[in-house]
Design a protein around this motif. Sequence first.
Motif, PDB file in Angstrom:
ATOM      1  N   VAL A 140      14.148  -1.608  10.653  1.00 44.53           N
ATOM      2  CA  VAL A 140      14.694  -1.701   9.296  1.00 44.53           C
ATOM      3  C   VAL A 140      14.259  -0.453   8.525  1.00 44.53           C
ATOM      4  O   VAL A 140      13.069  -0.234   8.337  1.00 44.53           O
ATOM      5  CB  VAL A 140      14.187  -2.960   8.565  1.00 44.53           C
ATOM      6  N   PRO A 141      15.188   0.386   8.093  1.00 43.60           N
ATOM      7  CA  PRO A 141      14.802   1.594   7.359  1.00 43.60           C
ATOM      8  C   PRO A 141      14.055   1.246   6.077  1.00 43.60           C
ATOM      9  O   PRO A 141      14.426   0.323   5.345  1.00 43.60           O
ATOM     10  CB  PRO A 141      16.154   2.267   7.038  1.00 43.60           C
ATOM     11  N   GLY A 142      12.976   1.975   5.817  1.00 44.43           N
ATOM     12  CA  GLY A 142      12.216   1.752   4.598  1.00 44.43           C
ATOM     13  C   GLY A 142      12.904   2.378   3.397  1.00 44.43           C
ATOM     14  O   GLY A 142      13.775   3.243   3.547  1.00 44.43           O
ATOM     15  N   PRO A 143      12.523   1.934   2.195  1.00 40.25           N
ATOM     16  CA  PRO A 143      13.153   2.477   0.994  1.00 40.25           C
ATOM     17  C   PRO A 143      12.734   3.913   0.693  1.00 40.25           C
ATOM     18  O   PRO A 143      13.362   4.588  -0.109  1.00 40.25           O
ATOM     19  CB  PRO A 143      12.671   1.533  -0.116  1.00 40.25           C
ATOM     20  N   GLY A 144      11.679   4.371   1.349  1.00 45.30           N
ATOM     21  CA  GLY A 144      11.194   5.734   1.122  1.00 45.30           C
ATOM     22  C   GLY A 144       9.911   5.947   1.875  1.00 45.30           C
ATOM     23  O   GLY A 144       9.422   5.063   2.588  1.00 45.30           O
ATOM     24  N   ASP A 145       9.347   7.140   1.729  1.00 47.77           N
ATOM     25  CA  ASP A 145       8.142   7.480   2.472  1.00 47.77           C
ATOM     26  C   ASP A 145       6.891   6.888   1.845  1.00 47.77           C
ATOM     27  O   ASP A 145       5.852   6.798   2.483  1.00 47.77           O
ATOM     28  CB  ASP A 145       8.000   9.006   2.546  1.00 47.77           C
ATOM     29  N   GLY A 146       6.982   6.470   0.594  1.00 44.35           N
ATOM     30  CA  GLY A 146       5.795   5.988  -0.088  1.00 44.35           C
ATOM     31  C   GLY A 146       5.121   7.103  -0.862  1.00 44.35           C
ATOM     32  O   GLY A 146       5.541   8.272  -0.840  1.00 44.35           O
ATOM     33  N   LEU A 147       4.048   6.769  -1.542  1.00 43.86           N
ATOM     34  CA  LEU A 147       3.364   7.731  -2.396  1.00 43.86           C
ATOM     35  C   LEU A 147       2.524   8.710  -1.582  1.00 43.86           C
ATOM     36  O   LEU A 147       1.962   8.353  -0.541  1.00 43.86           O
ATOM     37  CB  LEU A 147       2.466   6.987  -3.392  1.00 43.86           C
ATOM     38  N   ARG A 148       2.447   9.915  -2.083  1.00 49.46           N
ATOM     39  CA  ARG A 148       1.604  10.923  -1.447  1.00 49.46           C
ATOM     40  C   ARG A 148       0.151  10.463  -1.456  1.00 49.46           C
ATOM     41  O   ARG A 148      -0.353   9.938  -2.457  1.00 49.46           O
ATOM     42  CB  ARG A 148       1.736  12.239  -2.224  1.00 49.46           C
ATOM     43  N   VAL A 149      -0.529  10.626  -0.329  1.00 47.95           N
ATOM     44  CA  VAL A 149      -1.944  10.284  -0.258  1.00 47.95           C
ATOM     45  C   VAL A 149      -2.736  11.254  -1.134  1.00 47.95           C
ATOM     46  O   VAL A 149      -2.573  12.479  -1.035  1.00 47.95           O
ATOM     47  CB  VAL A 149      -2.456  10.335   1.197  1.00 47.95           C
ATOM     48  N   ILE A 150      -3.559  10.711  -2.005  1.00 53.26           N
ATOM     49  CA  ILE A 150      -4.384  11.531  -2.906  1.00 53.26           C
ATOM     50  C   ILE A 150      -5.691  11.859  -2.200  1.00 53.26           C
ATOM     51  O   ILE A 150      -6.342  10.979  -1.631  1.00 53.26           O
ATOM     52  CB  ILE A 150      -4.662  10.781  -4.217  1.00 53.26           C
ATOM     53  N   ARG A 151      -6.089  13.125  -2.240  1.00 54.94           N
ATOM     54  CA  ARG A 151      -7.324  13.548  -1.574  1.00 54.94           C
ATOM     55  C   ARG A 151      -8.287  14.145  -2.593  1.00 54.94           C
ATOM     56  O   ARG A 151      -7.945  15.076  -3.326  1.00 54.94           O
ATOM     57  CB  ARG A 151      -7.024  14.565  -0.470  1.00 54.94           C
ATOM     58  N   LEU A 152      -9.479  13.587  -2.623  1.00 53.62           N
ATOM     59  CA  LEU A 152     -10.577  14.112  -3.428  1.00 53.62           C
ATOM     60  C   LEU A 152     -11.620  14.681  -2.476  1.00 53.62           C
ATOM     61  O   LEU A 152     -11.579  14.443  -1.271  1.00 53.62           O
ATOM     62  CB  LEU A 152     -11.192  13.011  -4.301  1.00 53.62           C
ATOM     63  N   SER A 153     -12.584  15.435  -3.015  1.00 62.15           N
ATOM     64  CA  SER A 153     -13.573  16.077  -2.155  1.00 62.15           C
ATOM     65  C   SER A 153     -14.986  15.874  -2.697  1.00 62.15           C
ATOM     66  O   SER A 153     -15.240  16.086  -3.881  1.00 62.15           O
ATOM     67  CB  SER A 153     -13.284  17.577  -2.035  1.00 62.15           C
ATOM     68  N   HIS A 154     -15.857  15.446  -1.811  1.00 57.84           N
ATOM     69  CA  HIS A 154     -17.286  15.322  -2.125  1.00 57.84           C
ATOM     70  C   HIS A 154     -17.949  16.664  -1.811  1.00 57.84           C
ATOM     71  O   HIS A 154     -18.636  16.823  -0.816  1.00 57.84           O
ATOM     72  CB  HIS A 154     -17.883  14.186  -1.284  1.00 57.84           C
ATOM     73  N   HIS A 155     -17.677  17.633  -2.702  1.00 59.11           N
ATOM     74  CA  HIS A 155     -18.137  18.978  -2.350  1.00 59.11           C
ATOM     75  C   HIS A 155     -18.098  19.901  -3.556  1.00 59.11           C
ATOM     76  O   HIS A 155     -17.044  20.392  -3.940  1.00 59.11           O
ATOM     77  CB  HIS A 155     -17.243  19.564  -1.243  1.00 59.11           C
TER      78      HIS A 155
END
Length: 337
Positions: A140-155
């Motif tokens: 079943v095709p999805g409605p979209g790719d979804g939200l971009r994964v947010i990346r933070l950095s411990h640095h």
Amino acid sequence: MVAGQLEMALSADPTPPPTPGAVVRHHYDLFNSDADVQQAVTDLLTRVKDGQLHVLLDEADFSSSDVSGQRLSTLVARLAESVPDLHLWAAGVFHIDIPPSLRPEPLTVPLRCAPSVLREVQTAVGRLTGSIHNYSDSGVPGPGDGLRVIRLSHHDNAHRGRWPVECQQCGKEVAAELRRLGVGSGGSSLPNSPTPLSYRDVFIITRSSELQDDIEDDAGQVTSRASGVVRGLRDEGLPVCVLGNQDRRHSRARWERDVHDVAVAATDRVTVTRYSYVHGLERRVVVMLPGRHKENDEGLSDELIDLGDRLFAASRCTTQLIMVDVPPVTTATSTAT
């Protein structure tokens, strides 16, 4: 969570029917008691009807290297011997650990995660194909790719400690990202999201055994402060519920209350927890904090720990995943001439 939902549904009916239909709660300690295994078998066998029994095992662990896994395998084997038509759903099982008394029918269709989140989980699944079946195409095709994964950095200089759970600055930055998403504001910046994001929609998950809330003595004085990430979240005004090792040891009553609260999302708070405490639960927003368990992770590489984080933390996310990256440890060397 299932028990809570059933109880709420039944309590909404002013004239709940007698059994069948009632919720009967049993407590079995499969970690410490062989007698409880036999009692569970005895109780379940009273529910057999026309040779059939239907059982749900949420996030089952049948690993022979673990005592509770051995007991669970024993329970299932005894049920299979006694019930000709046993229907058993076991979620989250490594297929190499399935008891031989069961004939597996694997379900590999992804049901809830957005494709962008699923790809992060598949990074681990693809490398553990000997233990885990890969996902199949739902058709079943999805409605979209979804939200971009947010990346933070411990640095950088403001961050402290080897891992994000120790770091107050990480807590502040996670809180700022949650604010940008509209968490707790009565609105939401998630595209195509008709419902606002509440604090109860958020899991902040780690593997670290160092996670804890404030520990208090009998007089209410804090004897051990909360982990840095928890302090950072509270500094920014987020209501937080912490499920950590120390809390379970020091205040069992509060621990039990908080576990029930998190399971049914009764209170509007962000949950900060180890992922072994929230198996089977999901949230719209999940923040993944890398970390280590002091007793269990000796000799394991950071790469292997990351695979576990993706399987057991990222897979809890249905919509927006936030990952806090940790730079590898580097060793400086010098040469004398």
